[in-house]
Design a protein around this motif. Sequence first.
Motif, PDB file in Angstrom:
ATOM      1  N   ARG A  26       0.838  -1.202   0.000  1.00  0.00           N
ATOM      2  CA  ARG A  26       0.000   0.000   0.000  1.00  0.00           C
ATOM      3  C   ARG A  26       0.873   1.253   0.000  1.00  0.00           C
ATOM      4  NH1 ARG A  26      -2.050   3.188   4.273  1.00  0.00           N
ATOM      5  NH2 ARG A  26      -3.944   4.285   3.676  1.00  0.00           N
ATOM      6  N   ASN A  55      -6.739   1.778  -2.281  1.00  0.00           N
ATOM      7  CA  ASN A  55      -7.134   1.272  -0.965  1.00  0.00           C
ATOM      8  C   ASN A  55      -8.257   0.249  -1.071  1.00  0.00           C
ATOM      9  OD1 ASN A  55      -5.255   2.805   0.397  1.00  0.00           O
ATOM     10  ND2 ASN A  55      -6.677   4.472   0.817  1.00  0.00           N
ATOM     11  N   LEU A  58      -6.837  -3.049  -2.559  1.00  0.00           N
ATOM     12  CA  LEU A  58      -6.005  -3.748  -1.586  1.00  0.00           C
ATOM     13  C   LEU A  58      -6.832  -4.312  -0.425  1.00  0.00           C
ATOM     14  CD1 LEU A  58      -2.786  -1.538  -1.489  1.00  0.00           C
ATOM     15  CD2 LEU A  58      -3.102  -3.775  -2.558  1.00  0.00           C
TER      16      LEU A  58
END
Length: 178
Positions: A26, A55, A58
């Motif tokens: 990330r 985000n 992930l």
Amino acid sequence: MREFFTSYQDELLQTSITIIILVIVRYIFHKAARKVGVLSDFNTVRTTLIIKYINVVLSILLLAILSLVWGVNFNDLGLVLSSVFAVIGVALFAQWSILSNITAGVILFFSFPYKIGDRIKILNKDFPTEGIIEDIKVFHMHIRTDEGELITYPNNLFLQIGVTKIDKESHDDATDSI
């Protein structure tokens, strides 16, 4: 409590490793997106939007990996996911253009050669448009024409229709000759 940790020691270790790796990934993706945004002189709002997309992807990946680590029964999970995707598919069937505009927005972020403040001409035979890009949003762009009109143009059309950048000098010369 000690019993829980000894029973699930492998799963807890794999979960910790997965979370650490995804936090590192990330961080790398966020840094890369910010670097692309700075190098390409993109608006910070656009860069922040792409980071939100990263985000979400992930997080979904983390849930999928954790379900593998903790041994979720894939038959039950497949039933739940297929039901959820069926409902989402039916709900979004009429709104397919929303998804295509979001996808186009991500593609435009990484490959669109124009930025806010550039003068462009959209080569659409039905609706030719010339103006300055005022803002680039998730679903559309705002283009301000010379007459002061604000035109909202869907992102997915930018991938389908030719767009040219107009040099400031050539535009000034054209307006001076009128």
